[in-house]
Write a protein that holds these residues in place. Structure first.
Motif, PDB file in Angstrom:
ATOM      1  N   PRO A  33      31.700   4.857  14.642  1.00 35.16           N
ATOM      2  CA  PRO A  33      31.503   6.307  14.745  1.00 35.16           C
ATOM      3  C   PRO A  33      30.475   6.813  13.746  1.00 35.16           C
ATOM      4  CG  PRO A  33      33.576   5.799  13.651  1.00 35.16           C
ATOM      5  CD  PRO A  33      33.040   4.498  14.152  1.00 35.16           C
ATOM      6  N   THR A  34      30.081   8.057  13.942  1.00 33.06           N
ATOM      7  CA  THR A  34      29.110   8.697  13.052  1.00 33.06           C
ATOM      8  C   THR A  34      29.566   8.563  11.603  1.00 33.06           C
ATOM      9  OG1 THR A  34      28.564  10.291  14.788  1.00 33.06           O
ATOM     10  CG2 THR A  34      27.924  10.844  12.529  1.00 33.06           C
ATOM     11  N   ARG A  35      28.640   8.221  10.725  1.00 32.94           N
ATOM     12  CA  ARG A  35      29.019   7.963   9.335  1.00 32.94           C
ATOM     13  C   ARG A  35      27.881   8.336   8.390  1.00 32.94           C
ATOM     14  NH1 ARG A  35      27.833   4.112  12.563  1.00 32.94           N
ATOM     15  NH2 ARG A  35      26.388   2.445  12.071  1.00 32.94           N
ATOM     16  N   ARG A  36      28.253   8.631   7.184  1.00 30.01           N
ATOM     17  CA  ARG A  36      27.290   8.873   6.113  1.00 30.01           C
ATOM     18  C   ARG A  36      27.794   8.165   4.862  1.00 30.01           C
ATOM     19  NH1 ARG A  36      30.164  13.484   6.920  1.00 30.01           N
ATOM     20  NH2 ARG A  36      31.409  14.235   5.153  1.00 30.01           N
ATOM     21  N   GLU A  37      26.896   7.779   4.011  1.00 29.78           N
ATOM     22  CA  GLU A  37      27.289   7.037   2.819  1.00 29.78           C
ATOM     23  C   GLU A  37      27.950   7.973   1.807  1.00 29.78           C
ATOM     24  OE1 GLU A  37      24.113   4.715   1.240  1.00 29.78           O
ATOM     25  OE2 GLU A  37      24.252   3.271   2.898  1.00 29.78           O
ATOM     26  N   PRO A  38      29.089   7.553   1.257  1.00 31.18           N
ATOM     27  CA  PRO A  38      29.790   8.407   0.286  1.00 31.18           C
ATOM     28  C   PRO A  38      29.041   8.459  -1.040  1.00 31.18           C
ATOM     29  CG  PRO A  38      30.859   6.277   0.454  1.00 31.18           C
ATOM     30  CD  PRO A  38      29.794   6.294   1.507  1.00 31.18           C
ATOM     31  N   ASP A  39      29.339   9.482  -1.815  1.00 29.94           N
ATOM     32  CA  ASP A  39      28.721   9.594  -3.140  1.00 29.94           C
ATOM     33  C   ASP A  39      29.245   8.505  -4.078  1.00 29.94           C
ATOM     34  OD1 ASP A  39      27.286  11.836  -2.338  1.00 29.94           O
ATOM     35  OD2 ASP A  39      28.924  13.200  -2.892  1.00 29.94           O
ATOM     36  N   ASP A  40      30.513   8.168  -3.918  1.00 28.81           N
ATOM     37  CA  ASP A  40      31.085   7.088  -4.723  1.00 28.81           C
ATOM     38  C   ASP A  40      31.705   6.061  -3.770  1.00 28.81           C
ATOM     39  OD1 ASP A  40      33.050   9.168  -4.123  1.00 28.81           O
ATOM     40  OD2 ASP A  40      34.472   7.899  -5.205  1.00 28.81           O
ATOM     41  N   TRP A  41      31.425   4.792  -4.006  1.00 30.07           N
ATOM     42  CA  TRP A  41      31.896   3.731  -3.138  1.00 30.07           C
ATOM     43  C   TRP A  41      33.222   3.195  -3.664  1.00 30.07           C
ATOM     44  CZ3 TRP A  41      29.709   2.497   1.449  1.00 30.07           C
ATOM     45  CH2 TRP A  41      28.431   3.001   1.697  1.00 30.07           C
ATOM     46  N   PRO A  42      34.276   3.263  -2.847  1.00 30.55           N
ATOM     47  CA  PRO A  42      35.600   2.831  -3.310  1.00 30.55           C
ATOM     48  C   PRO A  42      35.693   1.312  -3.439  1.00 30.55           C
ATOM     49  CG  PRO A  42      35.663   3.343  -0.970  1.00 30.55           C
ATOM     50  CD  PRO A  42      34.292   3.727  -1.447  1.00 30.55           C
ATOM     51  N   ALA A  43      36.661   0.864  -4.206  1.00 36.00           N
ATOM     52  CA  ALA A  43      36.911  -0.566  -4.354  1.00 36.00           C
ATOM     53  C   ALA A  43      37.549  -1.112  -3.067  1.00 36.00           C
ATOM     54  CB  ALA A  43      37.827  -0.817  -5.543  1.00 36.00           C
ATOM     55  N   VAL A  44      37.134  -2.326  -2.700  1.00 32.23           N
ATOM     56  CA  VAL A  44      37.627  -2.974  -1.486  1.00 32.23           C
ATOM     57  C   VAL A  44      38.006  -4.414  -1.811  1.00 32.23           C
ATOM     58  CG1 VAL A  44      37.130  -3.625   0.899  1.00 32.23           C
ATOM     59  CG2 VAL A  44      36.091  -1.549  -0.058  1.00 32.23           C
ATOM     60  N   CYS A  45      39.126  -4.858  -1.269  1.00 33.57           N
ATOM     61  CA  CYS A  45      39.499  -6.262  -1.347  1.00 33.57           C
ATOM     62  C   CYS A  45      39.546  -6.842   0.056  1.00 33.57           C
ATOM     63  CB  CYS A  45      40.859  -6.442  -2.026  1.00 33.57           C
ATOM     64  SG  CYS A  45      40.814  -6.171  -3.816  1.00 33.57           S
ATOM     65  N   VAL A  46      38.946  -8.004   0.217  1.00 35.22           N
ATOM     66  CA  VAL A  46      38.886  -8.675   1.511  1.00 35.22           C
ATOM     67  C   VAL A  46      39.943  -9.773   1.531  1.00 35.22           C
ATOM     68  CG1 VAL A  46      37.422  -9.945   3.123  1.00 35.22           C
ATOM     69  CG2 VAL A  46      36.405  -8.222   1.596  1.00 35.22           C
ATOM     70  N   VAL A  47      40.818  -9.745   2.526  1.00 33.38           N
ATOM     71  CA  VAL A  47      41.893 -10.734   2.648  1.00 33.38           C
ATOM     72  C   VAL A  47      41.618 -11.603   3.874  1.00 33.38           C
ATOM     73  CG1 VAL A  47      44.364 -11.081   2.995  1.00 33.38           C
ATOM     74  CG2 VAL A  47      43.557  -9.229   1.519  1.00 33.38           C
ATOM     75  N   VAL A  48      41.566 -12.917   3.655  1.00 37.23           N
ATOM     76  CA  VAL A  48      41.246 -13.872   4.723  1.00 37.23           C
ATOM     77  C   VAL A  48      42.364 -14.909   4.831  1.00 37.23           C
ATOM     78  CG1 VAL A  48      39.525 -15.469   5.634  1.00 37.23           C
ATOM     79  CG2 VAL A  48      38.801 -13.612   4.105  1.00 37.23           C
ATOM     80  N   PRO A  49      43.258 -14.785   5.824  1.00 40.33           N
ATOM     81  CA  PRO A  49      44.248 -15.851   6.043  1.00 40.33           C
ATOM     82  C   PRO A  49      43.563 -17.057   6.681  1.00 40.33           C
ATOM     83  CG  PRO A  49      44.450 -14.176   7.747  1.00 40.33           C
ATOM     84  CD  PRO A  49      43.399 -13.684   6.789  1.00 40.33           C
ATOM     85  N   ALA A  50      43.835 -18.244   6.176  1.00 41.23           N
ATOM     86  CA  ALA A  50      43.124 -19.429   6.674  1.00 41.23           C
ATOM     87  C   ALA A  50      44.063 -20.625   6.711  1.00 41.23           C
ATOM     88  CB  ALA A  50      41.921 -19.736   5.787  1.00 41.23           C
ATOM     89  N   ARG A  51      44.101 -21.264   7.862  1.00 37.93           N
ATOM     90  CA  ARG A  51      44.900 -22.487   8.014  1.00 37.93           C
ATOM     91  C   ARG A  51      44.069 -23.501   8.799  1.00 37.93           C
ATOM     92  NH1 ARG A  51      50.248 -24.448   7.976  1.00 37.93           N
ATOM     93  NH2 ARG A  51      50.823 -25.749   9.770  1.00 37.93           N
ATOM     94  N   ASP A  52      43.690 -24.585   8.154  1.00 37.53           N
ATOM     95  CA  ASP A  52      42.869 -25.631   8.776  1.00 37.53           C
ATOM     96  C   ASP A  52      41.589 -25.052   9.387  1.00 37.53           C
ATOM     97  OD1 ASP A  52      44.689 -27.598   8.061  1.00 37.53           O
ATOM     98  OD2 ASP A  52      45.821 -27.413   9.931  1.00 37.53           O
TER      99      ASP A  52
END
Length: 392
Positions: A33-52
């Motif tokens: 969707p329509t978006r604009r860059e925020p003035d402050d970028w929030p912290a993000v954590c990426v979670v990757v479940p992985a099996r074989d």
């Protein structure tokens, strides 16, 4: 009018309703969707479940580590009992490529009542919450992201006030069976969960695509994710329903620069992917299974059969009505083939592909009643009847 003409007419009516009344599911222009860059970028954590996942990590993990994100971000890969060196390979790729910080951890065996993938997700979210992120990106180990993927997802979430922004990754389409089955998989998903309805607060429709889900941490805590959906086999849909049911605002659309690198070269591979969760989608209900089989037959199989029968017995009405239904069906499938950059001559073959899906769904039910249940990466959940409550 003969029975075949009446049946073909019923199929045509169904297709006209699907064309106009099912949220324009066949359109493929639902991008971020329509978006604009925020003035402050929030912290993000990426979670990757992985099996074989050692076979796909070299093509996917470096793309996550290379995210060009202006704020604080890090990656947590949860090695869920792999036997192929997934965890060590992930560490080696991080040493080789650099980029975002990577933590590799293992959750141990899941307790009773948890599906394996969600237990891994829970472990990863637990590690991530210690960093206090505003958002969690839940992504599968076979998903490759463009360098600005995380940036665009966060901008869309912030601009639209979304608690979930999910993109259906573009699946690999290279082998003959992938060309025949994969675009139809996304087409059928969109038919069940029209993307335009998902983004409306007033609509009950809720779904997400598990390969790429940006989730606001506050919304996850409010909806008790993933504990509230710990039994779910179709975890992405269950997650979206839990968040939306708790008053959250969600969005789902097609991705342009988020791709699955997992190959499905044989029909057996695709069959297993679909049958793993098809009967769970029907809440393990035999009446719903019977209705689904009848519906698939009426909507997808009757039109070509009516044309063939009409030509064979000289019934112009059967051939014309069946042909019109087949034409509408073919037309609704063309946008998805274009999205996947596939030849348009595949569109009239949709009835054959639908027949394969019908067989996969029946096989899913057979496996369920044989006690084999669903499975994730070799871990089987026998008779997961508790899923019904989570996905209703």
């Amino acid at each position: 009018m003969s029975a075949i003409v009446w049946t073909a007419a019923g199929s045509l009516v169904a297709w006209l309703w699907l064309l106009l009344g099912q949220g324009l599911f066949w359109r493929t222009d639902v991008g971020l969707p329509t978006r604009r860059e925020p003035d402050d970028w929030p912290a993000v954590c990426v979670v990757v479940p992985a099996r074989d996942e050692a076979a796909v990590l070299p093509a996917s993990l470096p793309s996550l580590l290379a995210q060009e994100y202006p704020g604080r971000a890090e990656v947590f890969l949860v090695d869920d009992g792999s036997s192929d060196g997934t965890g060590e390979l992930a560490r080696e790729l991080a040493r080789r490529h650099g980029g975002l910080p990577l933590t590799v951890s293992s959750p141990g065996e899941p307790p009773a009542g948890w599906t394996g993938k969600l237990w891994a997700v829970r472990h990863g979210i637990g590690l991530a919450r210690a960093r206090g992120p505003e958002y969690l990106l839940l992504t599968d180990a076979d998903i490759a992201h463009a360098p600005d993927s995380l940036r665009q997802l966060v901008a869309a979430a912030r601009t639209g006030g979304f608690d979930v922004v999910s993109q259906m990754a573009r699946l690999r389409v290279e082998s003959m069976w992938e060309r025949l089955v994969v675009p139809a998989f996304v087409y059928f998903f969109a038919q069940l969960y029209p993307f335009r309805r998902i983004g409306r607060r007033t609509a009950r429709t809720a779904a997400a695509a598990g390969g790429c889900v940006l989730l606001r941490t506050e919304a996850a805590e409010r909806a008790r994710i993933p504990d509230a959906i710990r039994h779910a086999v179709i975890d992405d849909v269950a997650l979206a329903r839990a968040v939306k049911g708790g008053g959250g605002h969600i969005w789902l659309g097609l991705a342009e620069r988020v791709d699955s690198v997992r190959p499905y070269p044989r029909l057996h591979d695709l069959w297993r992917m679909v049958s793993r969760s098809a009967y769970a989608q029907l809440r393990h209900n035999l009446l719903l299974l019977a209705a689904t089989v009848a519906g698939l037959a009426l909507v997808y199989l009757v039109p070509p059969v009516a044309v063939l029968v009409g030509v064979a017995v000289g019934s112009t009405a059967a051939a014309v009505v069946g042909g019109l239904a087949w034409l509408v069906m073919t037309g609704t499938y063309v946008p998805m083939l274009r999205y996947y950059r596939q030849p348009l001559w595949l569109a009239p073959l949709l009835p054959f592909t639908a027949f394969l899906y019908l067989l996969m769904t029946v096989d899913s039910a057979v496996q369920h009643y044989r006690g084999r249940g669903a499975a994730w990466k070799g871990r089987t959940y026998a008779r997961p009847d508790a899923v019904v409550g989570d996905e209703s």
